[in-house]
Each structure stands twice: as structure tokens, then as C-alpha cells.
Scaffold this motif. Structure first.
Motif, PDB file in Angstrom:
ATOM      1  N   GLU A   1       0.825  -1.202   0.000  1.00  0.00           N
ATOM      2  CA  GLU A   1       0.000   0.000   0.000  1.00  0.00           C
ATOM      3  C   GLU A   1       0.863   1.258   0.000  1.00  0.00           C
ATOM      4  OE1 GLU A   1      -3.227   2.468  -0.111  1.00  0.00           O
ATOM      5  OE2 GLU A   1      -3.131   0.296  -0.430  1.00  0.00           O
TER       6      GLU A   1
ATOM      7  N   ILE B   1       2.071   1.796  -3.506  1.00  0.00           N
ATOM      8  CA  ILE B   1       0.988   2.310  -4.344  1.00  0.00           C
ATOM      9  C   ILE B   1       0.795   3.794  -4.103  1.00  0.00           C
ATOM     10  CG2 ILE B   1      -1.500   2.219  -4.752  1.00  0.00           C
ATOM     11  CD1 ILE B   1      -1.380  -0.773  -4.186  1.00  0.00           C
TER      12      ILE B   1
ATOM     13  N   VAL C   1      -3.271  -1.857  -8.635  1.00  0.00           N
ATOM     14  CA  VAL C   1      -4.366  -1.818  -7.675  1.00  0.00           C
ATOM     15  C   VAL C   1      -5.380  -2.914  -7.995  1.00  0.00           C
ATOM     16  CG1 VAL C   1      -6.170  -0.358  -6.669  1.00  0.00           C
ATOM     17  CG2 VAL C   1      -4.026   0.673  -7.451  1.00  0.00           C
TER      18      VAL C   1
ATOM     19  N   GLN D   1     -10.614  -2.081  -5.617  1.00  0.00           N
ATOM     20  CA  GLN D   1     -10.063  -0.866  -5.009  1.00  0.00           C
ATOM     21  C   GLN D   1      -9.657   0.163  -6.066  1.00  0.00           C
ATOM     22  OE1 GLN D   1      -6.919  -1.834  -2.221  1.00  0.00           O
ATOM     23  NE2 GLN D   1      -7.917  -3.750  -1.630  1.00  0.00           N
ATOM     24  N   ARG D   2      -9.776  -0.222  -7.320  1.00  0.00           N
ATOM     25  CA  ARG D   2      -9.317   0.637  -8.406  1.00  0.00           C
ATOM     26  C   ARG D   2     -10.204   1.869  -8.563  1.00  0.00           C
ATOM     27  NH1 ARG D   2      -8.348  -3.249 -13.143  1.00  0.00           N
ATOM     28  NH2 ARG D   2      -6.943  -4.216 -11.624  1.00  0.00           N
TER      29      ARG D   2
ATOM     30  N   ARG E   1      -8.958   5.129  -6.900  1.00  0.00           N
ATOM     31  CA  ARG E   1      -7.916   5.855  -7.628  1.00  0.00           C
ATOM     32  C   ARG E   1      -8.448   6.458  -8.924  1.00  0.00           C
ATOM     33  NH1 ARG E   1      -5.713   2.746  -3.283  1.00  0.00           N
ATOM     34  NH2 ARG E   1      -3.819   3.867  -2.666  1.00  0.00           N
TER      35      ARG E   1
ATOM     36  N   HIS F   1      -5.120  -8.592  -5.541  1.00  0.00           N
ATOM     37  CA  HIS F   1      -4.298  -8.193  -6.679  1.00  0.00           C
ATOM     38  C   HIS F   1      -3.938  -9.422  -7.500  1.00  0.00           C
ATOM     39  CE1 HIS F   1      -1.038  -6.408  -9.024  1.00  0.00           C
ATOM     40  NE2 HIS F   1      -1.551  -5.252  -8.701  1.00  0.00           N
TER      41      HIS F   1
END
Length: 515
Positions: free
Chosen positions: A20, A23, A141, A145-146, A149, A506
């Protein structure tokens, strides 16, 4: 059909997911990269009057914007394919370098011709900033969870469209128009350093073979098509010989490109993408959405100034709610709605809301409603559109194999830009047609040429003004109506979109390269 090497790579990918912290660090650099590309257009548009006063050449002023748009749009699919072949990091380096090189040259331009050429160089770099950022997010990601972003990406573009003119005006007034380009250098350098230190270099999933002929054919076909859309109905009539010749050239090179990629083992744009039903539907939906959005929103300032009678400064403020709506709904979508792991219901709801908002705007414009109805409608339109763009990107990335993720994401972005250009060209043609049809019927000839030259005190002056307002009101309302119809088509089409289950872990990210 995946190759053994791709299977091995995919296995290795699952064991090396980014942390994380990694990222967040990479994303910080990508945010700066996105801001560079997003804010550039609005900053430059603000400084155009000052540029003309210094460099002259007002008859070719539009090419300062056109050359940038042509170069950036035409190169988008190339960046996606090259990133699949050579990895994301070196290709992103190249895009940032070209953007900064073009910025330096633009700032040092001595005449308008130089500025137009240097803007094309800058556009070549800009063509890779958005698609590569989205591709890297897709690599790093997990799908569920994409959205968080991708929502930030939409928010950045909305924010930059609002603050860009302000920043451009301040820089131009305090320093000079040259600095709207030079200011990119320190910002780009920071992004370059962050990305170089945080982004992994990944092993490409493709052989390093460049399809030179395919790249040439695709680029020339795209540029010819964009020139038709940009110049048709403006610089040249639609049925003029230059437009017909450009259209024929685009058709011929397009056919040659399709024939070429059918026999090319590693084509620049794999036709396999268009065998994927989700990718085809998503690309058309994205193109239609931006066609309606750009075609209608282009005339928001014109509507506010000519029809509503507000000042240019206030008209810019009145268009802000749409961008606020896009940013808010995109962020809410990523942090709340996407947690369920489904994207289709959100896109359907977003397009339904956008269609209804467009319809209300068309009705409000045609019937002279107040800003108390128009402004909420613009805000709700933004709310609907903010649910579409991030989720369609996530859907495409989830449906494509890792070896096609780069070129697929970049091609989706290309269709989005192409749809916007078609929308602008089409709405301009509709507006011109409406004006030609109404002017003769609504504007008295005597009012246009009062005898004696006493225009200031002529009794028909107010009739002319009111007639002109009515003409523009109905003409612009017609573009809103067309926008509503186009987005409604996207809504109907999205109902056919397959839904690929999104994973909450992922997978299928590029594997780290061996040292």
C-alpha cells in the motif's frame, strides 16, 4: 489465448503485489503527471489573446490548440502498445520528456508558426500521460479498489478545468505568457523523480517488436480523420475539395491498416480487442458519452453570455457546478459504490441521470427558465457523468488479458477523445444550421441596415436584440437536445454490457523485472 510465457508471468505476478505504501508513492507521482496534462489546455486558452498580441497571426490562432489535440489524440493507442512491449516506466519517461521538451520550446517560440509546431511536440508527450497513468493504476491496484484511484483521476481533471483559467490568467498577468509553459518544468521534474524512485520496472509480456507500418498507417489515418472533424464546417465547408480529399485519405489508410493488422504477428492495435464484446460496448459508450458532453458543454458559456446576459467571468463560474458534480460523484463512487465489486449498476444509473439532466437543460434553455433550474441541472449532469468514466475504464481493464491491458486502456482513452472531437464538430454544425434557418425568419432586414446610419437610436434595435437572443436560445437548446439523445443511446447500449466479476485481491499485474 495466452502463451506459456504469459502464464508463467501471471503466476509470478500474484506473488509480488505492491504494498500500500508503494501504491501511494507511485500514485503521488501519477497525480502530478495527470495534473500536467489536464491543466495545460485551460491555461493556454486563457493566454491566447496575449499570445496573439505578441506573436501576431490571429488567423491561425486556433492551430495552437488544434495541433496539440491532434498530436495527443493520435498517439494514445501507440503509448498503450509500447507500454505492453517495453514496460510502463520507460514509456512514461518518454511521454514526460516529450511534454517538457515541448513546453520549453513553446515558451521560447518567436512566432506563431513555431508555437504551433512546438505545441504538436508537447501534444505527443501529453498523449501518453492519461492512458499510462490509468494503465499503471490498473497494474498495481486490485479491481475492487481501483475505483478509488480512478475517481481521483476524474476529480483531478474536473478540478484542473476550473482552476486552470485562473492560474493561466495570473501567470500571464504577473509574469508573461511564456511562463505558462516554463512552469511545467519544475512540476514535471518532481513527477519524474518520484516515479523514477517508486515505480517498479516490470517485465513486458510482449516480444519487443515494433509494428512500424501499422503505426504509420494508424497515425496518418487518425490525423486525417481528426483534421476532417476539426476543419470541416469551419476552415472549409464540409463538401469542399480539401475535406473530401482528407476523408478519402482517411478511408484508404484505414482500410490499408485493417488489412495490415490481419497479417501482422504483433500489430500495433490487435484486432483481438474488438472480438471482446465488453471492450467494444465500453468503447462506444465512452465515445457517445463524451460526444454528448463535449458537444453540449461547449456552448454553456455562449448560452450564459448571449442568452442569459451574464458577464464572461460569471459565465465561467456558472459552468463550474458540472465539474464539481463530476469530481464529487467520481470520488464517492470509488470510496463507496465500488466496494460491492460491481460496476454495471453504477454506470447505468449514471447515464440515466445524465440523460434526464440533459433533457431538463434542453427544456430549460428552450423555455427561458431561470438559473435556479439550469444550475442544479448542470450539477446533476456532472454527478451522472462522474459515475460513468472511472467505471467503464475499470470494466475494460478487468475484461482484458494482461498482455492487452495497456493497448486496451489507451485505445479506450482514444475513443473518448475522438468522441469529444466528433461532439464538438457536430454541435458546431448543428448550431450553424439552426442559426442559418432562423436568422432570415426572425431578424427584420430593415433592422439590420437602418437608413441614415442612426443605429443607436433606431426603433427596431431592441427587436433585433430580442430576435437574436431567441435565435441563439433555440439553436443552443437544440444542441442540448442532441446531447440528451446521444447520451440516451449510450444508456441503452450500456444495458448490453457484460459484467465481469471484480476481484478484491491483486492479480495479473506485471511481474518485477529481474535485475
Amino acid at each position: 489465448m495466452s502463451t506459456p510465457s504469459a502464464t508463467v508471468t501471471a503466476t509470478t505476478q500474484a506473488t509480488h503485489p505492491p504494498t500500500e505504501l508503494e501504491i501511494r508513492r507511485v500514485f503521488a507521482g501519477l497525480v502530478i503527471v495527470l495534473a500536467l496534462g489536464a491543466i495545460d489546455q485551460s491555461i493556454v486558452a486563457t493566454a491566447l489573446p496575449r499570445i496573439v498580441s505578441d506573436l501576431g497571426g490571429i488567423s491561425h490562432l486556433s492551430w495552437v490548440v488544434t495541433s496539440y489535440v491532434l498530436a495527443s489524440t493520435a498517439t494514445m493507442p501507440l503509448y498503450g502498445k509500447l507500454s505492453d512491449q517495453y514496460g510502463r516506466k520507460p514509456v512514461l519517461y518518454f511521454a514526460i520528456f516529450m511534454f517538457l521538451l515541448g513546453s520549453v520550446l513553446c515558451g521560447a517560440a518567436r512566432n506563431l508558426v513555431e508555437l504551433i509546431v512546438f505545441r504538436a511536440i508537447q501534444g505527443i508527450g501529453a498523449g501518453g500521460l492519461l492512458p499510462l497513468a490509468q494503465i499503471i493504476i490498473g497494474d498495481m491496484v486490485p479491481p475492487t479498489q481501483r475505483g478509488k484511484r480512478q475517481g481521483v483521476v476524474a476529480g483531478i481533471f474536473a478540478l484542473c478545468s476550473v482552476v486552470g483559467p485562473v492560474i493561466g490568467g495570473v501567470i500571464t498577468d504577473v509574469l508573461s505568457w511564456h511562463w505558462i509553459f516554463f512552469v511545467n518544468l519544475p512540476v514535471g521534474a518532481v513527477a519524474f523523480v518520484i516515479i523514477s524512485r517508486t515505480l517498479r520496472q516490470y517485465t513486458p509480456l510482449h516480444a519487443r517488436r515494433i509494428d512500424y507500418l501499422g503505426s504509420l498507417l494508424m497515425t496518418t489515418c487518425t490525423i486525417a480523420l481528426l483534421l476532417v472533424l476539426t476543419l470541416g464546417g469551419g476552415e472549409w465547408p464540409w463538401l469542399s475539395m480539401p475535406i473530401i480529399a482528407l476523408s478519402a485519405f482517411a478511408l484508404v489508410t484505414g482500410v490499408m491498416f485493417v488489412r495490415h493488422v490481419k497479417h501482422e504477428p504483433e500489430p500495433v492495435l490487435p484486432l483481438d480487442l474488438f472480438h471482446n464484446r465488453l471492450f467494444v460496448i465500453a468503447s462506444i459508450v465512452m465515445a457517445l458519452t463524451f460526444m454528448g458532453l463535449m458537444g453540449a458543454s461547449l456552448f454553456f458559456p455562449l448560452f450564459f453570455q448571449l442568452v442569459m446576459g451574464v458577464s464572461p467571468a460569471r459565465s465561467g463560474v456558472l459552468t463550474g457546478p458540472m465539474m464539481m458534480g463530476i469530481a464529487l460523484s467520481a470520488l464517492f463512487n470509488g470510496r463507496v459504490l465500488m466496494r460491492a465489486g460491481r460496476y454495471k449498476p453504477t454506470v447505468v444509473a449514471g447515464l440515466a441521470v445524465a440523460t434526464m439532466s440533459f433533457g431538463v437543460l434542453a427544456w430549460s434553455a428552450a423555455t427561458a427558465q431561470s438559473l435556479y433550474i439550469i444550475e442544479p441541472s448542470i450539477f446533476v449532469l456532472g454527478l451522472g457523468l462522474g459515475l460513468v468514466m472511472p467505471n467503464v475504464t475499470i470494466a475494460v481493464q478487468s475484461a482484458l488479458a494482461p498482455i492487452h491491458r495497456g493497448v486496451g486502456t489507451a485505445t479506450l482513452t482514444f475513443f473518448r477523445s475522438l468522441g469529444g472531437l466528433v461532439g464538438v464538430a457536430g454541435s458546431g454544425a448543428i448550431l450553424a444550421w439552426q442559426l442559418r434557418g432562423h436568422v432570415a425568419a426572425t431578424m427584420p432586414t430593415a433592422a439590420m441596415t437602418p437608413e441614415g446610419g442612426g443605429m443607436a437610436n433606431h426603433p427596431l434595435l431592441h427587436q433585433v436584440t430580442n430576435a437574436a437572443v431567441m435565435v441563439y436560445r433555440h439553436a443552443i437548446a437544440s444542441t442540448f437536445t442532441v446531447g440528451a439523445c446521444i447520451v440516451a443511446c449510450a444508456f441503452v447500449l450500456i444495458l448490453l454490457l457484460p459484467e465481469v466479476p471484480l476481484s478484491d485481491h491483486h492479480h495479473a499485474a506485471p511481474a518485477p523485472a529481474a535485475d
